[in-house]
Motif scaffolding. Structure first.
Motif, PDB file in Angstrom:
ATOM      1  N   GLN A   1       9.045  18.378  44.886  1.00  0.00           N
ATOM      2  CA  GLN A   1       9.828  17.144  44.744  1.00  0.00           C
ATOM      3  C   GLN A   1      11.211  17.478  45.299  1.00  0.00           C
TER       4      GLN A   1
ATOM      5  N   ALA B   1      16.793  13.845  45.520  1.00  0.00           N
ATOM      6  CA  ALA B   1      16.618  13.015  44.325  1.00  0.00           C
ATOM      7  C   ALA B   1      17.964  12.633  43.727  1.00  0.00           C
TER       8      ALA B   1
ATOM      9  N   THR C   1       6.622  13.964  49.118  1.00  0.00           N
ATOM     10  CA  THR C   1       6.374  15.306  48.598  1.00  0.00           C
ATOM     11  C   THR C   1       5.790  16.160  49.718  1.00  0.00           C
TER      12      THR C   1
ATOM     13  N   TRP D   1      14.379   7.665  36.884  1.00  0.00           N
ATOM     14  CA  TRP D   1      13.621   8.644  37.647  1.00  0.00           C
ATOM     15  C   TRP D   1      12.215   8.597  37.088  1.00  0.00           C
TER      16      TRP D   1
ATOM     17  N   GLY E   1      11.564   8.173  42.630  1.00  0.00           N
ATOM     18  CA  GLY E   1      10.600   9.200  42.244  1.00  0.00           C
ATOM     19  C   GLY E   1       9.749   9.560  43.429  1.00  0.00           C
ATOM     20  N   THR E   2       8.861  10.518  43.241  1.00  0.00           N
ATOM     21  CA  THR E   2       8.013  10.894  44.364  1.00  0.00           C
ATOM     22  C   THR E   2       6.709  10.110  44.301  1.00  0.00           C
TER      23      THR E   2
ATOM     24  N   ASN F   1       3.522  10.238  43.435  1.00  0.00           N
ATOM     25  CA  ASN F   1       2.769  11.161  42.586  1.00  0.00           C
ATOM     26  C   ASN F   1       1.294  11.255  42.962  1.00  0.00           C
TER      27      ASN F   1
ATOM     28  N   GLY G   1       1.033  13.359  45.965  1.00  0.00           N
ATOM     29  CA  GLY G   1       1.284  14.742  45.575  1.00  0.00           C
ATOM     30  C   GLY G   1       0.044  15.369  44.947  1.00  0.00           C
TER      31      GLY G   1
ATOM     32  N   GLU H   1       3.785   9.459  35.271  1.00  0.00           N
ATOM     33  CA  GLU H   1       3.816  10.357  36.428  1.00  0.00           C
ATOM     34  C   GLU H   1       2.603  11.289  36.445  1.00  0.00           C
TER      35      GLU H   1
ATOM     36  N   TYR I   1       3.719  21.502  40.378  1.00  0.00           N
ATOM     37  CA  TYR I   1       4.335  20.267  40.883  1.00  0.00           C
ATOM     38  C   TYR I   1       5.805  20.317  40.508  1.00  0.00           C
ATOM     39  N   ASP I   2       6.704  20.142  41.447  1.00  0.00           N
ATOM     40  CA  ASP I   2       8.157  20.061  41.252  1.00  0.00           C
ATOM     41  C   ASP I   2       8.918  20.941  42.243  1.00  0.00           C
TER      42      ASP I   2
END
Lengths: 333, 333
Positions: free
Chosen positions: A291, A296, A320, B146, B159-160, B162, B165, B191, B273-274
């Motif tokens: 992310q 962000a 992503t 977010w 946000g991404t 998800n 992702g 999410e 994830y992140d």
């Protein structure tokens, strides 16, 4: 008092009577003088002040930055400190107002208090600004510093016993039979200086003289620590132990050591300082879905400032990307 | 100008004339008013202006908490988000006011705006409170979340993607020949639900049916993730790949897998994830001098609240302890 009198257009005696609550002074004049004295940072008793503006259940937190290194707030130690402060403030029913201030203008932090936005201010680190902090204390600004306890200190600090920490880290390495010990950190910062002092004391107690060639200067930033360790290794000085002034420095230096074929802990044992979250578990570099955190923050703030102006910003979905690292590999056939 | 007039004991017209250099104002009065305007610059202007215009260069940031899990603010993803927001706000000349709000009472965040303490509010995560957030948007509270972009959403999210992702993480594992893939996360959170959805879509596209027995429920907390992985391994279900809804879950699960003799990445490949800071480097658990961060926050806040009451708290020096871990070992003879 003369200044207040002159600026308020009254006599010094009137100011004195007003500040002492004399009934000879009418309410309007008294209010005017108290406000003036307060705005000019003349110390006034706290209860009078609170009577006037009410107690604001907000505590300011200032993370100073140096203009040249501009250490990012995302440093894991700063973040850990913010987290623990935020949790403790929540428990006591207070909010936290976060600001950054240039280390060369630390006196700006007085404004957070004098404008009534916070009732007291926490300062993370001294940043070599001992004298300006003393001057702020004389002015009566209520603040508390996370940092080193120093001689002739007029302000309140909370921090660990850095010299003792440096000593126990070094004694641990010595007890493991290690003798060629390097230290990494910036000894111009009071906390790192005290950790280095404890390190040297422990060496001397073991009959070893600290070797200036094994003092590896680096800021607290991770990439600086990597660069410093690479430079040091290029000089081919042999070490069997390393004590770093922070965990972030230690983890980054460990990465460089291992990448250059040194075995940790056998060839070089490594000790950090702090005990940040990441210190507690070992792991491989992790394959992950990234992310874009830097983006962000900017996108969020963009939307927030639009919303603050009464606009209705559109939602945004950020891309992503897969970041492949050592935690994934093809299945053996 | 009204403030200056009031404090100088003259009319607003006089102040206006003095500041415009009118000859109708005598030199002494002009001097007094100019000095006053200068001395008061920020403190009075800022608060008066804020009252008049209703714009405060402060943005609120709310990290909701669930009463039962009470995820600590020191979670690395929250902290990374705070860091990126603080840096972006600093760049735009704003401060950040941090508060925590119970997820069951998210509507309380409106107060941060309505009391004028912040001009807009960032909310980190939706926490399954889609409807209350919609209600706040209808009330005209300026906030940005977010989180996941959801159907019928009246508020702004950043946000991404998800689902995408989750899909690319799973496709990566499939491309490595892995077929028995577990997912870890709480699919009641929007999410995580979207990440799981993308995971299932990728499996189906590869001709595999998602196995409910390989869905390992866990909150975003590290210790919950460890417990969940231990429970799962006790059921002796074989897996060769793991996709976790966050890096913190992945790193903790990886620790449990390795401690129980599974080789990562050979036996089980792991994707998070992140892309938090700690994901990027591999390292051993680090021996370190522990600064008691939890205690640090409480002690600091204790001193701060004393200072806010006009007291002069005494400095405190906290004990450090050595935390010995795998990065140090005796020297081979």
């Amino acid at each position: 008092m003369m200044d207040i009198a002159r600026l308020a257009g009254v006599s010094a005696a009137t100011v004195s009577r007003a500040l002492n609550g004399s009934p000879l002074i009418n309410a309007e004049t008294r209010q005017r003088i108290v406000e003036l004295a307060n705005s000019l940072n003349y110390s006034i008793n706290a209860s009078a002040k609170r009577l006037r503006q009410g107690y604001n259940k907000t505590i300011g937190v200032v993370i100073p930055y140096q203009r040249k290194t501009r250490q990012h707030i995302s440093d894991p130690f700063f973040l850990g400190m913010l987290g623990t402060l935020a949790d403790a403030l929540t428990d006591r029913g207070h909010d936290m107002l976060l600001s950054r201030v240039d280390t060369e203008r630390l006196e700006d932090l007085a404004e957070i208090y004098s404008t009534g936005r916070a009732s007291a201010v926490a300062v993370i680190g001294q940043w070599g600004q001992h004298d300006p902090l003393n001057a702020l204390a004389v002015r009566g600004v209520p603040f508390v510093v996370w940092g080193a306890h120093l001689p002739n200190q007029l302000y309140c600090t909370v921090g660990t016993d850095n010299a003792r920490g440096g000593r126990i880290a070094t004694e641990h390495l010595l007890a493991l039979g290690r003798r060629r010990l390097a230290f990494m950190g910036d000894i111009h910062m009071p906390e790192a200086a005290q950790r280095y002092e404890g390190h040297c004391d422990a060496l001397r107690d073991a009959g070893l003289e600290p070797d200036p060639a094994l003092l590896i200067p680096t800021s607290f930033k991770g990439d600086d620590a990597q660069l410093a360790m690479r430079k040091f290794l290029a000089r081919r000085k042999r070490i069997d132990g390393l004590f770093a002034a922070s965990d972030l420095i230690a983890l980054n230096a460990m990465g460089v050591l291992m990448a250059q074929g040194q075995r940790v802990p056998q060839d070089v044992s490594v000790v950090g300082y702090d005990d940040i979250e990441a210190a507690s578990y070992g792991h491989l570099p992790l394959t992950t879905v990234r992310q874009p955190l830097d983006l962000a923050g900017r996108e969020m703030v963009d939307c927030l400032l639009q919303a603050a102006q009464g606009q209705r910003p559109a939602s945004r979905v950020l891309e992503t990307t897969l970041q492949a690292r050592a935690s994934t590999a093809p299945l053996d056939p």
